[in-house]
Motif scaffolding. Sequence first.
Motif, PDB file in Angstrom:
ATOM      1  N   LEU A 177     -37.779  32.474 117.741  1.00  0.00           N
ATOM      2  CA  LEU A 177     -37.766  33.874 118.155  1.00  0.00           C
ATOM      3  C   LEU A 177     -38.430  34.798 117.135  1.00  0.00           C
ATOM      4  N   ASP A 178     -38.793  34.255 115.987  1.00  0.00           N
ATOM      5  CA  ASP A 178     -39.481  35.038 114.962  1.00  0.00           C
ATOM      6  C   ASP A 178     -40.878  35.398 115.468  1.00  0.00           C
ATOM      7  N   SER A 179     -41.188  36.681 115.490  1.00  0.00           N
ATOM      8  CA  SER A 179     -42.479  37.135 116.033  1.00  0.00           C
ATOM      9  C   SER A 179     -43.663  36.527 115.288  1.00  0.00           C
ATOM     10  N   ASN A 180     -43.501  36.233 114.008  1.00  0.00           N
ATOM     11  CA  ASN A 180     -44.590  35.628 113.230  1.00  0.00           C
ATOM     12  C   ASN A 180     -44.925  34.230 113.712  1.00  0.00           C
ATOM     13  N   ASN A 181     -43.953  33.556 114.324  1.00  0.00           N
ATOM     14  CA  ASN A 181     -44.174  32.193 114.805  1.00  0.00           C
ATOM     15  C   ASN A 181     -44.608  32.156 116.258  1.00  0.00           C
ATOM     16  N   ARG A 182     -44.750  33.340 116.870  1.00  0.00           N
ATOM     17  CA  ARG A 182     -45.092  33.407 118.290  1.00  0.00           C
ATOM     18  C   ARG A 182     -46.514  33.922 118.523  1.00  0.00           C
ATOM     19  N   LYS A 183     -47.262  34.072 117.469  1.00  0.00           N
ATOM     20  CA  LYS A 183     -48.587  34.665 117.608  1.00  0.00           C
ATOM     21  C   LYS A 183     -49.600  33.697 118.212  1.00  0.00           C
ATOM     22  N   THR A 184     -49.434  32.408 117.949  1.00  0.00           N
ATOM     23  CA  THR A 184     -50.353  31.396 118.474  1.00  0.00           C
ATOM     24  C   THR A 184     -49.592  30.509 119.442  1.00  0.00           C
ATOM     25  N   LEU A 185     -49.932  30.632 120.718  1.00  0.00           N
ATOM     26  CA  LEU A 185     -49.236  29.864 121.757  1.00  0.00           C
ATOM     27  C   LEU A 185     -50.105  28.769 122.352  1.00  0.00           C
ATOM     28  N   SER A 186     -51.408  28.849 122.154  1.00  0.00           N
ATOM     29  CA  SER A 186     -52.319  27.904 122.777  1.00  0.00           C
ATOM     30  C   SER A 186     -53.449  27.571 121.799  1.00  0.00           C
ATOM     31  N   PRO A 187     -53.987  26.334 121.827  1.00  0.00           N
ATOM     32  CA  PRO A 187     -53.591  25.232 122.712  1.00  0.00           C
ATOM     33  C   PRO A 187     -52.291  24.551 122.295  1.00  0.00           C
ATOM     34  N   ILE A 188     -51.972  24.669 120.988  1.00  0.00           N
ATOM     35  CA  ILE A 188     -50.714  24.092 120.492  1.00  0.00           C
ATOM     36  C   ILE A 188     -49.945  25.163 119.742  1.00  0.00           C
ATOM     37  N   PRO A 189     -48.719  25.479 120.167  1.00  0.00           N
ATOM     38  CA  PRO A 189     -47.903  26.479 119.463  1.00  0.00           C
ATOM     39  C   PRO A 189     -47.308  25.889 118.194  1.00  0.00           C
ATOM     40  N   SER A 190     -48.166  25.670 117.214  1.00  0.00           N
ATOM     41  CA  SER A 190     -47.807  24.868 116.040  1.00  0.00           C
ATOM     42  C   SER A 190     -46.611  25.408 115.263  1.00  0.00           C
ATOM     43  N   ASN A 191     -46.452  26.728 115.198  1.00  0.00           N
ATOM     44  CA  ASN A 191     -45.359  27.294 114.396  1.00  0.00           C
ATOM     45  C   ASN A 191     -43.995  27.170 115.067  1.00  0.00           C
ATOM     46  N   MET A 192     -43.978  26.759 116.332  1.00  0.00           N
ATOM     47  CA  MET A 192     -42.713  26.622 117.051  1.00  0.00           C
ATOM     48  C   MET A 192     -42.335  25.163 117.275  1.00  0.00           C
ATOM     49  N   MET A 193     -43.248  24.254 117.027  1.00  0.00           N
ATOM     50  CA  MET A 193     -43.056  22.856 117.418  1.00  0.00           C
ATOM     51  C   MET A 193     -41.872  22.187 116.705  1.00  0.00           C
ATOM     52  N   SER A 194     -41.812  22.321 115.387  1.00  0.00           N
ATOM     53  CA  SER A 194     -40.746  21.646 114.628  1.00  0.00           C
ATOM     54  C   SER A 194     -39.367  22.153 115.033  1.00  0.00           C
ATOM     55  N   ALA A 195     -39.252  23.467 115.200  1.00  0.00           N
ATOM     56  CA  ALA A 195     -37.966  24.047 115.595  1.00  0.00           C
ATOM     57  C   ALA A 195     -37.595  23.610 117.010  1.00  0.00           C
ATOM     58  N   ALA A 196     -38.576  23.552 117.902  1.00  0.00           N
ATOM     59  CA  ALA A 196     -38.309  23.107 119.273  1.00  0.00           C
ATOM     60  C   ALA A 196     -37.845  21.657 119.293  1.00  0.00           C
ATOM     61  N   LYS A 197     -38.444  20.833 118.450  1.00  0.00           N
ATOM     62  CA  LYS A 197     -38.032  19.428 118.350  1.00  0.00           C
ATOM     63  C   LYS A 197     -36.596  19.324 117.854  1.00  0.00           C
TER      64      LYS A 197
END
Length: 351
Positions: A53-73
Motif C-alpha cells: 500500500l506504500d505509494s512509492n511501491n505502486r509507481k511501476t505496475l507494468s510489465p512487472i510490479p517489481s516493488n510489490m512482488m516480494s510482499a505479495a509472495k
Amino acid sequence: MKFLILITAVLALSSCDKLKKMEEGMEATRKGMTATQEGLRKQKLAEASKIMLDSNNRKTLSPIPSNMMSAAKAMGEAITADEMLLWTKNYLIKVNEENFADTYPLASQPDSPSEPTAPTEPVKPTPEDNPDYDQQLAQYQKDLAQYLIDKEQYKADYAIYRADLREYNKNLTAYQELLINFTLNKAADLQMITLVSGFVSDSTIQEMIELQSEQGAYRDVLFAILKMRVNFYNDVMLEAGLIGGDKKLATLGQIEKAVEYTDKIDFVCRLPIANQVAMKITGFTEEMNAKLSEPLQKDLAAKKWAKVLDKAQKDFRGDSFAADPAQKDNQAKEYAARYKALLQKIQSKLK
C-alpha cells in the motif's frame, strides 16, 4: 506390609501428579507456540500489506510490479482461505465502487475563466459624395472616444483574465493529478490482489474451491481469484518474465519454470467450473472495464503449452561448461535426459 503398600500408593499418586503437571506444561507450551506462530503470521500479513500500500511501491505496475512482488509472495504464503476471500472481496468492492467524489469530497473541476471581448474600433467616414458626412463624423468622434475608454478597460480586464487563467491552469493541473492518482491507486489495488492471487498456495486455492465453488457465499470472489491467478501467471510470470517478446528458454531452469507456471494456468483451465471463471470490473473506463472483465479462455493453457514447447525446442542449449571432458560428457547426457523429460511432459499436456 501395609506400610509398603501405602508408600507405593503415595509414590504412584506422586508420579501421576508429576505426569499430569508435565502434560499440562507441554500443552501450555504447545498453545504458546501456536499463539506465537499465529502472531508472527498476522505480523507478516500486516507488514506485507503495508509494503504493497506504500505509494512509492505502486509507481511501476507494468510489465512487472517489481516493488510489490516480494510482499505479495509473503502475503500469499501466509494468508488463509477465509482471509483471502474476504480481503479480495473488500478490495474488489473498493476498485469497482469507490468514487472520486467520495475520496476527494472537496475537489472539484475548476471553471474556465471567460476571455473578455476586445472592443471594435469605429471606422472613420469618408466625405466623398456623402451628404451625411458631417453628422457621421460627429458620431464617429463620439464612438472613437468611447472606444478609447473601452480599450483601456479591456486591457485591465484582459490582465485580470490572464491572472485568472494562470490560476485556472494551476487548479486544473492539480485536479487532473488527483484524478490520475485516484485511477492509478485503484489500478494498483487490482494489481495487488492479482499478485497475491498468484502467490496463494495450491492447497489454499484447493480449499477455497472445495468450500465455495458450488453454493458458497463467496463463489464469485473465488471465480475472480482464479481469473486473476491465471492473469498473473500468463501476463507477469510467463509473458513478461520468461517467454514474451524475444525472451528465450535457453536453460533447463527456465524451461522448468515455464512448465511450473503454465501448470498453474492449466489447473484452472481444466476445472469443472472453468466456464464460470471471470471477474466483473466496473471501476475504470468502459474500454478498460470490458478488457479486464473478459472471462477465462479455456484454450489459454493449450496456447501457452504450445508456445513453451516451441521456444524450448528452438532456444535450449544443453552444453556443459565443465573443464574435465568426462564430466562435461556426463553433464551433457544428464541435461539431455532432463530436457527430454520436460518436452515429454509438455507434449503430454497438448494431447
